[in-house]
Design a protein around this motif. Structure first.
Motif, mmCIF file in Angstrom:
data_model
loop_
_atom_site.group_PDB
_atom_site.id
_atom_site.type_symbol
_atom_site.label_atom_id
_atom_site.label_comp_id
_atom_site.label_asym_id
_atom_site.label_seq_id
_atom_site.Cartn_x
_atom_site.Cartn_y
_atom_site.Cartn_z
ATOM 1 N N ALA A 1 26.899 -10.186 14.282
ATOM 2 C CA ALA A 1 26.200 -11.530 14.179
ATOM 3 C C ALA A 1 27.055 -12.592 14.756
ATOM 4 O O ALA A 1 26.511 -13.681 15.334
ATOM 5 C CB ALA A 1 25.409 -11.873 12.810
ATOM 6 N N VAL A 2 28.402 -12.656 14.033
ATOM 7 C CA VAL A 2 29.119 -13.682 14.742
ATOM 8 C C VAL A 2 29.505 -13.433 16.205
ATOM 9 O O VAL A 2 29.230 -14.688 16.891
ATOM 10 C CB VAL A 2 30.369 -13.880 13.768
ATOM 11 N N VAL A 3 29.794 -12.294 16.807
ATOM 12 C CA VAL A 3 29.786 -12.230 18.195
ATOM 13 C C VAL A 3 28.688 -12.557 18.760
ATOM 14 O O VAL A 3 28.716 -13.287 19.795
ATOM 15 C CB VAL A 3 30.051 -10.791 18.327
ATOM 16 N N MET A 4 27.529 -12.356 18.347
ATOM 17 C CA MET A 4 26.161 -12.900 18.993
ATOM 18 C C MET A 4 26.143 -14.367 19.021
ATOM 19 O O MET A 4 25.565 -15.023 20.018
ATOM 20 C CB MET A 4 24.882 -12.071 18.501
ATOM 21 N N LEU A 5 26.475 -14.820 18.017
ATOM 22 C CA LEU A 5 26.717 -16.200 17.810
ATOM 23 C C LEU A 5 27.608 -17.125 18.960
ATOM 24 O O LEU A 5 27.251 -18.114 19.211
ATOM 25 C CB LEU A 5 26.842 -16.775 16.437
ATOM 26 N N LEU A 6 28.616 -16.570 19.000
ATOM 27 C CA LEU A 6 29.492 -16.929 20.087
ATOM 28 C C LEU A 6 28.891 -16.960 21.488
ATOM 29 O O LEU A 6 29.630 -17.774 22.159
ATOM 30 C CB LEU A 6 30.570 -15.992 20.211
ATOM 31 N N THR A 7 27.863 -16.195 21.666
ATOM 32 C CA THR A 7 27.310 -16.369 22.922
ATOM 33 C C THR A 7 26.486 -17.735 23.326
ATOM 34 O O THR A 7 26.094 -18.058 24.490
ATOM 35 C CB THR A 7 25.946 -15.135 23.239
ATOM 36 N N VAL A 8 26.310 -18.554 22.008
ATOM 37 C CA VAL A 8 25.965 -19.786 22.182
ATOM 38 C C VAL A 8 26.722 -20.825 23.123
ATOM 39 O O VAL A 8 26.680 -21.508 23.765
ATOM 40 C CB VAL A 8 25.483 -20.489 20.779
#
Length: 180
Positions: free
Chosen positions: A70-77
């Motif tokens: 989830a943190v890695v996906m959030l980094l895509t922001v």
């Protein structure tokens, strides 16, 4: 928490991947396919990990994997890269499959045979019941606050799941408890 958070993300991922990450239909399919590859690799690694780490740590790897994903996906922001989404989906596959394998093993070990069906039905109902709630929450959050807010909500859910399991006695299990 996992299924609710997972479906918050799933409710918006395709639109997010196309609009923000600039992925094509093929790119979206590849990132989603990487999830399956993560599950297969995690399942393949499970027996080796189970021999090398305490049982409770094996269980805790699932929520940790979900949180990291989830943190890695959030980094895509901030870094809108399809490769990061792919890493995220790999982690979503690899970590939580370890949770599934370990917790199913635990459930079968400690649940009396006469109750296995009822316990499994309850777990299945709770799991599948959380999915539409997560999808509805994702749609609601995306409608009112935007798709990126869904990534924050999902990451928060995975954080809560991780904190709950870490605060419990489960990570301290060295091996399977004695059957009930």
């Amino acid at each position: 928490m996992f299924n609710t958070s997972w479906f918050v993300l799933q409710a918006v991922y395709v639109a997010y991947a196309v609009r923000t990450l600039g992925l094509t239909a093929t790119g979206v399919g590849v990132t989603l396919g990487i999830y399956g590859a993560g599950m297969m690799i995690g399942a393949y690694a499970a027996p080796t990990l189970a021999r090398r780490i305490p049982f409770g740590v094996m269980i805790a790897l699932g929520p940790l994997g979900g949180l990291l994903a989830a943190v890695v996906m959030l980094l895509t922001v901030w870094f809108p890269l399809g490769a990061l989404a792919g890493v995220s989906f790999f982690l979503f596959g690899a970590g939580p499959i370890l949770w599934s394998i370990a917790t199913l093993t635990l459930r079968q070990a400690i649940t009396p045979n006469a109750m296995l069906g009822r316990v499994s039905a309850f777990i299945t109902t709770a799991t599948f019941g959380a999915r539409p709630i997560g999808a509805a929450l994702g749609a609601l959050v995306a409608t009112h606050f935007g798709v990126k807010a869904c990534l924050v909500v999902a990451a928060t859910g995975f954080l809560i799941q991780f904190l709950v399991i870490i605060a419990s006695q489960v990570p301290r299990l060295q091996g399977l408890p004695e059957p009930a």
